[in-house]
Scaffold this motif. Structure first.
Motif, PDB file in Angstrom:
ATOM      1  N   GLU A 115      49.954  45.105  28.377  1.00  0.00           N
ATOM      2  CA  GLU A 115      48.778  44.155  28.498  1.00  0.00           C
ATOM      3  C   GLU A 115      48.198  44.256  29.962  1.00  0.00           C
ATOM      4  O   GLU A 115      48.775  44.268  31.083  1.00  0.00           O
ATOM      5  N   ILE A 116      46.644  44.323  29.792  1.00  0.00           N
ATOM      6  CA  ILE A 116      45.963  44.143  30.920  1.00  0.00           C
ATOM      7  C   ILE A 116      45.081  42.907  31.206  1.00  0.00           C
ATOM      8  O   ILE A 116      44.346  42.799  30.217  1.00  0.00           O
ATOM      9  N   ALA A 117      45.215  42.303  32.170  1.00  0.00           N
ATOM     10  CA  ALA A 117      44.407  41.030  32.443  1.00  0.00           C
ATOM     11  C   ALA A 117      43.745  40.972  33.426  1.00  0.00           C
ATOM     12  O   ALA A 117      44.216  41.337  34.621  1.00  0.00           O
ATOM     13  N   LEU A 118      42.560  40.498  33.425  1.00  0.00           N
ATOM     14  CA  LEU A 118      41.635  40.377  34.689  1.00  0.00           C
ATOM     15  C   LEU A 118      42.003  39.104  35.455  1.00  0.00           C
ATOM     16  O   LEU A 118      42.433  38.059  34.847  1.00  0.00           O
ATOM     17  N   SER A 119      42.458  39.328  36.760  1.00  0.00           N
ATOM     18  CA  SER A 119      43.258  38.312  37.480  1.00  0.00           C
ATOM     19  C   SER A 119      42.601  37.046  37.508  1.00  0.00           C
ATOM     20  O   SER A 119      43.363  36.032  37.557  1.00  0.00           O
ATOM     21  N   ARG A 120      41.186  37.138  37.940  1.00  0.00           N
ATOM     22  CA  ARG A 120      40.484  35.870  38.221  1.00  0.00           C
ATOM     23  C   ARG A 120      40.165  35.249  36.815  1.00  0.00           C
ATOM     24  O   ARG A 120      39.791  34.030  36.779  1.00  0.00           O
ATOM     25  N   LYS A 121      40.189  35.792  35.769  1.00  0.00           N
ATOM     26  CA  LYS A 121      40.109  35.184  34.480  1.00  0.00           C
ATOM     27  C   LYS A 121      41.081  35.875  33.398  1.00  0.00           C
ATOM     28  O   LYS A 121      40.922  36.769  32.584  1.00  0.00           O
ATOM     29  N   SER A 169      40.716  42.832  40.533  1.00  0.00           N
ATOM     30  CA  SER A 169      42.293  43.308  40.058  1.00  0.00           C
ATOM     31  C   SER A 169      42.759  42.760  38.970  1.00  0.00           C
ATOM     32  O   SER A 169      42.048  41.916  38.405  1.00  0.00           O
ATOM     33  N   PHE A 170      43.630  43.620  38.398  1.00  0.00           N
ATOM     34  CA  PHE A 170      44.224  43.347  37.115  1.00  0.00           C
ATOM     35  C   PHE A 170      45.785  43.284  37.184  1.00  0.00           C
ATOM     36  O   PHE A 170      46.414  43.750  37.762  1.00  0.00           O
ATOM     37  N   PHE A 171      46.172  42.139  36.171  1.00  0.00           N
ATOM     38  CA  PHE A 171      47.562  42.030  36.195  1.00  0.00           C
ATOM     39  C   PHE A 171      48.194  42.571  34.822  1.00  0.00           C
ATOM     40  O   PHE A 171      47.610  42.467  33.776  1.00  0.00           O
ATOM     41  N   ILE A 172      48.966  43.626  35.183  1.00  0.00           N
ATOM     42  CA  ILE A 172      49.499  44.418  33.928  1.00  0.00           C
ATOM     43  C   ILE A 172      50.952  44.307  33.891  1.00  0.00           C
ATOM     44  O   ILE A 172      51.531  44.528  34.762  1.00  0.00           O
ATOM     45  N   PRO A 228      55.369  42.673  36.335  1.00  0.00           N
ATOM     46  CA  PRO A 228      54.104  42.750  36.473  1.00  0.00           C
ATOM     47  C   PRO A 228      53.602  43.565  37.894  1.00  0.00           C
ATOM     48  O   PRO A 228      54.385  43.588  38.667  1.00  0.00           O
ATOM     49  N   VAL A 229      52.571  44.051  37.574  1.00  0.00           N
ATOM     50  CA  VAL A 229      51.942  45.033  38.587  1.00  0.00           C
ATOM     51  C   VAL A 229      50.316  44.505  38.597  1.00  0.00           C
ATOM     52  O   VAL A 229      49.608  44.308  37.856  1.00  0.00           O
ATOM     53  N   THR A 230      49.976  44.247  39.885  1.00  0.00           N
ATOM     54  CA  THR A 230      48.466  44.025  40.308  1.00  0.00           C
ATOM     55  C   THR A 230      47.847  45.268  40.617  1.00  0.00           C
ATOM     56  O   THR A 230      48.361  45.837  41.771  1.00  0.00           O
ATOM     57  N   PHE A 231      46.745  45.761  40.033  1.00  0.00           N
ATOM     58  CA  PHE A 231      46.120  46.762  40.554  1.00  0.00           C
ATOM     59  C   PHE A 231      44.402  46.409  40.585  1.00  0.00           C
ATOM     60  O   PHE A 231      43.943  45.881  40.051  1.00  0.00           O
ATOM     61  N   ALA A 232      44.126  46.878  41.935  1.00  0.00           N
ATOM     62  CA  ALA A 232      42.647  46.877  42.270  1.00  0.00           C
ATOM     63  C   ALA A 232      41.782  47.990  42.235  1.00  0.00           C
ATOM     64  O   ALA A 232      42.517  48.992  42.464  1.00  0.00           O
ATOM     65  N   MET A 233      40.677  47.951  41.790  1.00  0.00           N
ATOM     66  CA  MET A 233      39.839  48.808  41.720  1.00  0.00           C
ATOM     67  C   MET A 233      38.376  48.344  41.716  1.00  0.00           C
ATOM     68  O   MET A 233      37.943  47.489  41.644  1.00  0.00           O
TER      69      MET A 233
END
Length: 205
Positions: free
Chosen positions: A78-84, A157-160, A177-182
């Motif tokens: 699951e990949i979620a947009l951190s701010r939404k 950033s994405f919460f994965i 969970p891992v937070t990934f920025a790009m």
């Protein structure tokens, strides 16, 4: 060998013990626990032919025996947009997501040796479960000052997270969970502009 049985010297000793005394009760069977460890590996792939987010689940066999048997490959990424967080993409895993592993598709048998790695993954084109395209509806772009034909999005950033169950009698492995920025780049431009890599995109000013 058929999983969940694990061939070992202890099994031979139990069989030998049966021939000596059938009256003594055998110790109850216990499945090995914490036999697998996992790592979640997200990567923004930006090349002349690729522009997507790759997420891989890597599983290591930390046990000192080989596992062999029909595998489930049940799990998800699951990949979620951190701010939404409501903007998310879920991938339900199967054998088609296998990247590395000794797997026989015909028999559905996975052989997993000690110290070996099984890896599954998915690639995301930035369209969420509801059909929202983040490239048009969420990412905020600016023109690359080094190339007016290229646009680079502000950092997101994405919460994965991930989970995977390989065999019926082994525990589910949880990842993250891992937070990934790009910073998403809208197009690959070469020859007429300086090449920008995925790692450099957020540094362009």
């Amino acid at each position: 060998m058929n999983f969940p049985a694990i061939v070992s010297k202890s099994l031979i000793m139990v069989v030998a013990g049966l021939s000596l005394s059938c009256k003594e009760p055998l110790p109850s069977y216990k499945d090995p626990t914490e036999v697998f460890s996992g790592a979640l590996r997200p990567t923004y792939l930006f090349t002349p032919t690729q522009n997507h987010l790759s997420v891989q689940l890597a599983v290591m066999n930390d046990y000192d025996e080989t596992f062999e048997g029909k595998t489930l490959f049940e799990g998800s990424i699951e990949i979620a947009l951190s701010r939404k967080p409501d903007i998310k993409k879920t991938f339900f895993l199967s054998s088609s997501n296998l990247i590395r592993g000794k797997y026989n598709a015909g028999s559905r048998v996975l052989t997993f040796d000690p110290g070996d790695e099984v890896r599954l993954g998915a690639t995301w084109n930035f369209i969420d479960d509801r059909g929202v395209d983040l490239r048009t509806d969420e990412f905020v772009y600016r023109t690359d000052p080094t190339c007016n034909q290229r646009r680079i999005a502000q950092e997101e950033s994405f919460f994965i997270t991930g989970k995977l169950k390989l065999y019926d009698r082994t525990e589910e492995i949880k990842f993250g969970p891992v937070t990934f920025a790009m910073c998403h780049v809208n197009a690959w431009i070469e020859k007429i502009c300086i090449t920008v890599t995925a790692d450099e995109a957020c540094k362009v000013r």
